[in-house]
Design a protein around this motif. Structure first.
Motif, PDB file in Angstrom:
ATOM      1  N   THR A   1       3.942   6.795   8.950  1.00  0.00           N
ATOM      2  CA  THR A   1       3.927   5.350   9.005  1.00  0.00           C
ATOM      3  C   THR A   1       2.505   4.852   9.184  1.00  0.00           C
ATOM      4  OG1 THR A   1       4.551   5.625  11.289  1.00  0.00           O
ATOM      5  CG2 THR A   1       6.277   4.933   9.789  1.00  0.00           C
ATOM      6  N   THR A   2       1.588   5.538   8.570  1.00  0.00           N
ATOM      7  CA  THR A   2       0.209   5.072   8.499  1.00  0.00           C
ATOM      8  C   THR A   2      -0.484   5.083   9.859  1.00  0.00           C
ATOM      9  OG1 THR A   2       1.218   3.439   7.022  1.00  0.00           O
ATOM     10  CG2 THR A   2      -1.137   3.508   7.042  1.00  0.00           C
ATOM     11  N   ARG A   3       0.015   5.862  10.815  1.00  0.00           N
ATOM     12  CA  ARG A   3      -0.639   5.946  12.113  1.00  0.00           C
ATOM     13  C   ARG A   3      -1.670   7.059  12.129  1.00  0.00           C
ATOM     14  NH1 ARG A   3       1.178   3.918  16.917  1.00  0.00           N
ATOM     15  NH2 ARG A   3       1.440   1.673  16.686  1.00  0.00           N
TER      16      ARG A   3
ATOM     17  N   MET B   1       5.550   7.910   2.220  1.00  0.00           N
ATOM     18  CA  MET B   1       5.238   6.888   3.212  1.00  0.00           C
ATOM     19  C   MET B   1       6.456   6.009   3.445  1.00  0.00           C
ATOM     20  SD  MET B   1       2.118   7.590   3.912  1.00  0.00           S
ATOM     21  CE  MET B   1       2.088   6.329   5.163  1.00  0.00           C
ATOM     22  N   GLU B   2       6.619   5.587   4.688  1.00  0.00           N
ATOM     23  CA  GLU B   2       7.661   4.633   5.032  1.00  0.00           C
ATOM     24  C   GLU B   2       7.236   3.256   4.537  1.00  0.00           C
ATOM     25  OE1 GLU B   2      11.169   4.699   5.821  1.00  0.00           O
ATOM     26  OE2 GLU B   2      10.323   6.293   7.062  1.00  0.00           O
ATOM     27  N   VAL B   3       8.173   2.551   3.920  1.00  0.00           N
ATOM     28  CA  VAL B   3       7.865   1.240   3.346  1.00  0.00           C
ATOM     29  C   VAL B   3       8.551   0.161   4.167  1.00  0.00           C
ATOM     30  CG1 VAL B   3       8.473  -0.247   1.382  1.00  0.00           C
ATOM     31  CG2 VAL B   3       7.449   2.004   0.985  1.00  0.00           C
TER      32      VAL B   3
ATOM     33  N   LYS C   1       0.833  -1.210   0.000  1.00  0.00           N
ATOM     34  CA  LYS C   1       0.000   0.000   0.000  1.00  0.00           C
ATOM     35  C   LYS C   1       0.867   1.259   0.000  1.00  0.00           C
ATOM     36  CE  LYS C   1      -2.007  -1.333   3.799  1.00  0.00           C
ATOM     37  NZ  LYS C   1      -1.388  -2.674   3.856  1.00  0.00           N
ATOM     38  N   SER C   2       1.794   1.319   0.950  1.00  0.00           N
ATOM     39  CA  SER C   2       2.625   2.516   1.061  1.00  0.00           C
ATOM     40  C   SER C   2       3.507   2.675  -0.177  1.00  0.00           C
ATOM     41  CB  SER C   2       3.483   2.440   2.324  1.00  0.00           C
ATOM     42  OG  SER C   2       2.648   2.333   3.466  1.00  0.00           O
ATOM     43  N   SER C   3       4.031   1.571  -0.685  1.00  0.00           N
ATOM     44  CA  SER C   3       4.872   1.627  -1.892  1.00  0.00           C
ATOM     45  C   SER C   3       4.086   2.158  -3.074  1.00  0.00           C
ATOM     46  CB  SER C   3       5.394   0.226  -2.251  1.00  0.00           C
ATOM     47  OG  SER C   3       6.131  -0.309  -1.194  1.00  0.00           O
TER      48      SER C   3
ATOM     49  N   LEU D   1      -5.391   8.078   0.718  1.00  0.00           N
ATOM     50  CA  LEU D   1      -5.291   7.859   2.159  1.00  0.00           C
ATOM     51  C   LEU D   1      -4.772   6.450   2.417  1.00  0.00           C
ATOM     52  CD1 LEU D   1      -5.896   8.763   5.108  1.00  0.00           C
ATOM     53  CD2 LEU D   1      -8.186   7.812   4.816  1.00  0.00           C
ATOM     54  N   ASP D   2      -3.597   6.389   3.029  1.00  0.00           N
ATOM     55  CA  ASP D   2      -3.025   5.095   3.410  1.00  0.00           C
ATOM     56  C   ASP D   2      -3.702   4.627   4.694  1.00  0.00           C
ATOM     57  OD1 ASP D   2      -1.392   2.889   3.376  1.00  0.00           O
ATOM     58  OD2 ASP D   2       0.489   3.987   3.564  1.00  0.00           O
ATOM     59  N   THR D   3      -3.741   3.320   4.918  1.00  0.00           N
ATOM     60  CA  THR D   3      -4.311   2.796   6.161  1.00  0.00           C
ATOM     61  C   THR D   3      -3.388   1.704   6.687  1.00  0.00           C
ATOM     62  OG1 THR D   3      -5.591   1.024   5.106  1.00  0.00           O
ATOM     63  CG2 THR D   3      -6.667   3.171   5.303  1.00  0.00           C
TER      64      THR D   3
HETATM   65 MG    MG Z   1       2.237   0.686   4.880  1.00  0.00          MG
END
Ligand code: MG
Ligand code: GDP
Ligand code: ZN
Length: 291
Positions: A198-200, A183-185, A170-172, A214-216
């Motif tokens: 970091t998706t927090r 985003m951190e992968v 997702k983040s990638s 929106l990352d989750t």
């Molecule tokens: Mg992620």
């Protein structure tokens, strides 16, 4: 001036307006009313005349939906990501997520990630698992750039939530779409997450003028205990044409004679994997106590 909240940290909200991003506090009245501004909210902003790019949120527009993990509002679409390999997909878990999404009413598209690792066999397994299900399916590789332009088109004009199990990319994919590392992968789940995104906390990443990503956090299981067993078959939309054709109107579409849904699964009109997920979910719902 109207804008959209794209980030909230430490009591400050960052609102994307036509003039640029504005750092805002929420007006005191909100706190009294118990309204907490959320990422994704459309907000009315009063700009501070003395300080550029700062202001106050004075009004939040009515929300069409709210998400919990992370907290966000007004999602238009969900991309449900999974990989063909590494990690292998659990169709069971994906089907639970899809059924719950039907109840939330946010349209879902399936995104198969890491196509650079995929075998032909694994792709045809995925196609057959979702055959007949009404979810658009995309294929992509963030490493190779495959499928990225097509995804950008599908994202246009929407706030899209990137959901899926941990490690599917997702983040990638968000980084690949934005063409920068926001985003951190990688395997951060066990560590205390801090520093970079970091998706927090929820943060919307604008893609062009009118698309937001929106990352989750990844999920490993999906809670669906709140689903109503009598309605579960409706959460598998491709079953619907068969439901009224069963011999008994009380059919639960499991072992009853003359069940047209089961027949459709047996002759391939609907996916056997989807049908089995339905039966397993329904059996589970029948084990729950009802008060
Ligand atoms: Mg992620
Ligand atoms: N081979 C391959 N690996 C990928 C791809 N996208 C992500 N990964 C790797 O998969 C792991 C998890 O990626 P990440 O984006 O953190 O997944 P998330 O947990 O869903 O956010 C990392 O080691 C990535 O380098 C891809 O397109 N191809
Ligand atoms: Zn039936």
């Amino acid at each position: 001036m109207e804008g959209r909240i794209i980030k909230g940290i430490g009591g400050f909200y960052y609102v994307k307006t036509p003039d640029g991003v504005c750092e805002c506090k929420a007006r005191g009245a909100f706190r009294n009313e118990g309204v907490t501004p959320l990422v994704g909210d459309f907000a009315e902003v009063e700009k501070d005349p003395d300080r550029p790019f700062t202001g106050q949120i004075v009004k939040i527009k009515e929300r069409k939906n709210e998400l919990l993990r992370p907290k966000a509002a007004n999602a238009d679409a969900v991309f449900l990501l999974f990989s063909s390999a590494s990690p292998k997909p659990s169709f069971e878990v994906l089907n639970r997520y899809l059924a719950v999404s039907e109840e939330r009413g946010i349209p879902v598209s399936l995104v198969v990630t890491k196509t650079d690792l995929a075998s032909e066999e694994s792709i045809s397994e995925i196609l057959s698992a979702f055959s007949g299900a009404p979810y658009p399916m995309h294929f992509c590789s963030s490493f190779k750039g495959e499928g990225i332009p097509e995804l950008k088109e599908a994202l246009a004009g929407k706030l899209t939530v990137f959901a899926g199990p941990s490690g599917v990319g997702k983040s990638s994919l968000i980084n690949a779409l934005l063409e920068k590392k926001v985003m951190e992968v990688g395997a951060l789940s066990k560590k205390i997450e801090r520093g970079k995104n970091t998706t927090r906390h929820a943060e919307l990443f604008p893609l062009g003028e009118d698309s937001f990503l929106l990352d989750t956090p990844g999920f490993t299981s999906v809670d669906y205990d709140f689903l109503v067993r009598e309605n579960l078959a409706l959460d598998f939309p491709e079953f619907i044409p068969f439901l009224t054709k069963c011999r008994f109107s009380s059919c639960t579409h499991r072992t009853e004679e003359g069940c047209e849904v089961r027949k459709a699964a047996e002759n391939g009109a609907v996916s056997l994997i989807r049908y089995r997920s339905y039966v397993e979910m329904l059996n589970h719902l029948y084990t729950l106590r009802r008060y």
